[in-house]
Scaffold this active site. Structure first.
Site, PDB file in Angstrom:
ATOM      1  N   HIS A  11       0.921  -1.147   0.000  1.00  0.00           N
ATOM      2  CA  HIS A  11       0.000   0.000   0.000  1.00  0.00           C
ATOM      3  C   HIS A  11       0.953   1.186   0.000  1.00  0.00           C
ATOM      4  O   HIS A  11       1.739   1.347   0.958  1.00  0.00           O
ATOM      5  CB  HIS A  11      -0.884  -0.039   1.260  1.00  0.00           C
ATOM      6  N   HIS A  44       3.323   4.131   0.432  1.00  0.00           N
ATOM      7  CA  HIS A  44       3.600   4.927   1.632  1.00  0.00           C
ATOM      8  C   HIS A  44       4.901   5.684   1.446  1.00  0.00           C
ATOM      9  O   HIS A  44       5.808   5.221   0.763  1.00  0.00           O
ATOM     10  CB  HIS A  44       3.670   4.043   2.884  1.00  0.00           C
TER      11      HIS A  44
HETATM   12  P1  AMP Z   1       8.474  -0.726   3.136  1.00  0.00           P
HETATM   13  O1  AMP Z   1       9.557  -1.696   3.501  1.00  0.00           O
HETATM   14  O2  AMP Z   1       8.932   0.478   2.392  1.00  0.00           O
HETATM   15  O3  AMP Z   1       7.310  -1.428   2.483  1.00  0.00           O
HETATM   16  O4  AMP Z   1       7.951  -0.160   4.515  1.00  0.00           O
HETATM   17  C1  AMP Z   1       6.969  -0.784   5.277  1.00  0.00           C
HETATM   18  C2  AMP Z   1       7.122  -0.253   6.666  1.00  0.00           C
HETATM   19  O5  AMP Z   1       5.912  -0.505   7.349  1.00  0.00           O
HETATM   20  C3  AMP Z   1       8.236  -0.915   7.468  1.00  0.00           C
HETATM   21  O6  AMP Z   1       9.146   0.098   7.886  1.00  0.00           O
HETATM   22  C4  AMP Z   1       7.500  -1.553   8.636  1.00  0.00           C
HETATM   23  O7  AMP Z   1       8.234  -1.450   9.834  1.00  0.00           O
HETATM   24  C5  AMP Z   1       6.218  -0.749   8.699  1.00  0.00           C
HETATM   25  N1  AMP Z   1       5.061  -1.416   9.253  1.00  0.00           N
HETATM   26  C6  AMP Z   1       4.588  -2.643   8.943  1.00  0.00           C
HETATM   27  N2  AMP Z   1       3.454  -2.899   9.630  1.00  0.00           N
HETATM   28  C7  AMP Z   1       3.207  -1.795  10.376  1.00  0.00           C
HETATM   29  C8  AMP Z   1       2.191  -1.422  11.297  1.00  0.00           C
HETATM   30  N3  AMP Z   1       1.187  -2.250  11.606  1.00  0.00           N
HETATM   31  N4  AMP Z   1       2.265  -0.210  11.885  1.00  0.00           N
HETATM   32  C9  AMP Z   1       3.276   0.638  11.599  1.00  0.00           C
HETATM   33  N5  AMP Z   1       4.255   0.346  10.730  1.00  0.00           N
HETATM   34  C10 AMP Z   1       4.233  -0.844  10.133  1.00  0.00           C
END
Ligand code: AMP
Length: 111
Positions: free
Chosen positions: A95, A97
């Site tokens: 998703h 971000h």
């Molecule tokens: P990416 O690796 O760019 O897809 O980043 C995904 C990020 O989402 C990682 O830094 C994870 O630590 C973070 N993440 C995954 N699940 C959650 C959650 N439930 N709440 C907050 N951060 C999350």
């Protein structure tokens, strides 16, 4: 809404999460596994898996506005923004971000 998408659930408040910033288009919240003293994620409320799937260019404006407002809320003057696209680039949550990182040396490339 994509059914098994954790960020959709956060955006819809199905998973209780404290938002740093919220408006009608985006929310931001602290990363679960912070890579810097400040590590916040800005996401659109609408589901797009990555940059590649975004069909409405307004989404990019909403995301960057969310970054600006998030930085304002946290009183960040200097920060790095990162968007990972695809597993090989480190994307783990599909998703779109924007990572907002601050509070340590974030010069790139390192060294
Ligand atoms: P990416 O690796 O760019 O897809 O980043 C995904 C990020 O989402 C990682 O830094 C994870 O630590 C973070 N993440 C995954 N699940 C959650 C959650 N439930 N709440 C907050 N951060 C999350």
């Amino acid at each position: 809404m994509s059914e098994d998408c954790i960020f959709c659930k956060i955006a819809k408040k199905e998973i209780p999460t404290e938002f740093v910033y919220e408006d009608e288009n985006v929310v931001s919240f602290r990363d679960l596994n912070p890579q810097a003293p400040v590590h916040v994620l800005v996401i659109p409320k609408e589901h797009y898996s990555s940059i590649r799937e975004v069909t409405d260019k307004e989404v990019f404006a909403h995301l960057m506005y969310g970054v600006q407002k998030t930085a304002e809320k946290l009183n960040l003057k200097e920060f790095r923004t990162v968007i990972n696209t695809g597993a090989a680039a480190g994307q783990t949550v599909f998703h779109i971000h924007v990572h907002v990182l601050a509070g340590r040396d974030l010069l790139w490339p390192p060294g």
